[in-house]
Every structure is written in C-alpha cells, then in structure tokens.
Design a protein around this motif. Structure first.
Motif, short mmCIF file in Angstrom:
data_model
loop_
_atom_site.label_atom_id
_atom_site.label_comp_id
_atom_site.label_asym_id
_atom_site.label_seq_id
_atom_site.Cartn_x
_atom_site.Cartn_y
_atom_site.Cartn_z
N ASN A 68 -7.07 5.82 1.36
CA ASN A 68 -7.03 5.30 -0.02
C ASN A 68 -7.59 3.89 -0.12
OD1 ASN A 68 -4.69 7.17 0.58
ND2 ASN A 68 -4.71 7.23 -1.65
N VAL A 120 2.61 1.77 -3.39
CA VAL A 120 1.70 2.34 -4.40
C VAL A 120 1.53 3.83 -4.17
CG1 VAL A 120 -0.70 2.39 -5.22
CG2 VAL A 120 0.47 0.20 -4.91
N ILE A 138 -7.59 2.14 -3.60
CA ILE A 138 -7.08 0.77 -3.51
C ILE A 138 -8.14 -0.16 -2.93
CG2 ILE A 138 -5.33 -0.71 -2.43
CD1 ILE A 138 -3.51 1.81 -2.37
N ILE A 140 0.85 -1.20 0.00
CA ILE A 140 0.00 0.00 0.00
C ILE A 140 0.87 1.24 0.00
CG2 ILE A 140 -1.64 1.35 1.37
CD1 ILE A 140 -2.69 -1.46 2.40
#
Length: 170
Positions: A44, A10, A20, A7
């Motif tokens: 996110n 990204v 996400i 995570i």
C-alpha cells in the motif's frame, strides 16, 4: 516504528486498500526515509516525499555543533550518551541514508537551495543512495529550511503531480 503503526492503523481501521504516500519535512522526511527501508512494509505504500531530509542524526547533530563554533567530534559522544540516558535510544541505530539504500519505493526528494539548517548536499546524498528505480530530486529556488512548499508552491505541486500521477493511476 511509530510511522509503521500509523500505516497499520490506516489499513486496519480506515481502508485496507488505501494507497499511502509517506511524507515529511526535515525530521519527518528522515522518518519517512527510515520507514522506506523496512523489509515488511505493505504494498500500500506507493511513494515517499522527503522534503529537506538529513542523512543521519549524527550528521545533522555534528553540523549544528559546528555551527555553534564548538568541537563536534568532542561533543557528539555527549549528545549520543544523552539520547541513550534520557531517551532510551541509540542515535546511530539507523539512519535515513542507510534505509533508502534498501528502499524500492518511488521517492521524490525536495530541498530548498537556501536551506541554512539542513545542507542541500544531504538530500543529494540521500537521492544518490536511494535504490528505488523511480526517484527524483527537486530543488526549489529561494527556499530555506522547511519552506520549499510555501516558497515554490506551484512548482512543488507540479513536480508532485508529474511524479505521482502515473503511480496513483496504475
């Protein structure tokens, strides 16, 4: 914790505003569910897909031992000790079912009704324990372990679209 690192990767290297959805099948579903309960997750993370996830490592290990017609309560401590000695971790440190109790992330639980490895009842228990206001439980008829998507592709995709479209298009 590896999932959390992905995570961060990204967000730091690809797109800091990425939306996400964590997704996994079986142990991957368990990983996504465990991650869902982390307190410091970024906003996110907009959803979780937990496909045939088990409730805890202990539960699935004992189930497998029983399937081999062996005494689970006697042999489980040896599995736990092996994980500690050879893997350096405690099997009982955390579990999917305990983590989803803390999760507020929209989660769709999927399970095939002919899964002979992870009992469908485990997904039912995870779903019931999940604290997310937005959650759904989907059963795919005729699907064995990890086969919900290939067996029920059209229905599976329809359920995902119905569940995630309002979340993604916020």
């Amino acid at each position: 914790r590896d999932c959390r690192r992905w995570i961060d990767y990204v967000l730091n290297n690809i797109n800091k505003d990425a939306k996400i959805i964590l997704s996994g099948v079986s142990m991957g579903a368990a990983t996504a569910m465990i991650t869902s309960g982390f307190e410091d997750l970024p906003k996110n993370i907009i959803g979780i897909i937990a496909d045939c996830g088990y409730t805890s490592a202990k539960d699935i290990i004992k189930k497998v031992i029983r399937d081999m017609k062996l005494p689970a309560n006697i042999l489980y401590p040896f599995a736990k000790l092996g994980a500690k000695i050879f893997g350096g971790f405690d099997i009982d440190e955390t579990s999917p079912i305990e983590q989803v109790k803390k999760s507020k992330i929209p989660t769709i639980f999927v399970h095939g009704d002919t899964d002979a490895f992870v009992p469908m009842e485990m997904s039912e228990r995870n779903y019931a324990a999940c604290s997310a206001e937005n959650k759904k439980y989907v059963i795919i008829k005729g699907a064995g372990h990890g086969l919900a998507f290939p067996v029920g592709r059209d229905g599976y995709l329809k359920e995902l679209r119905t569940f995630f479209d309002p979340i993604i298009n916020k």
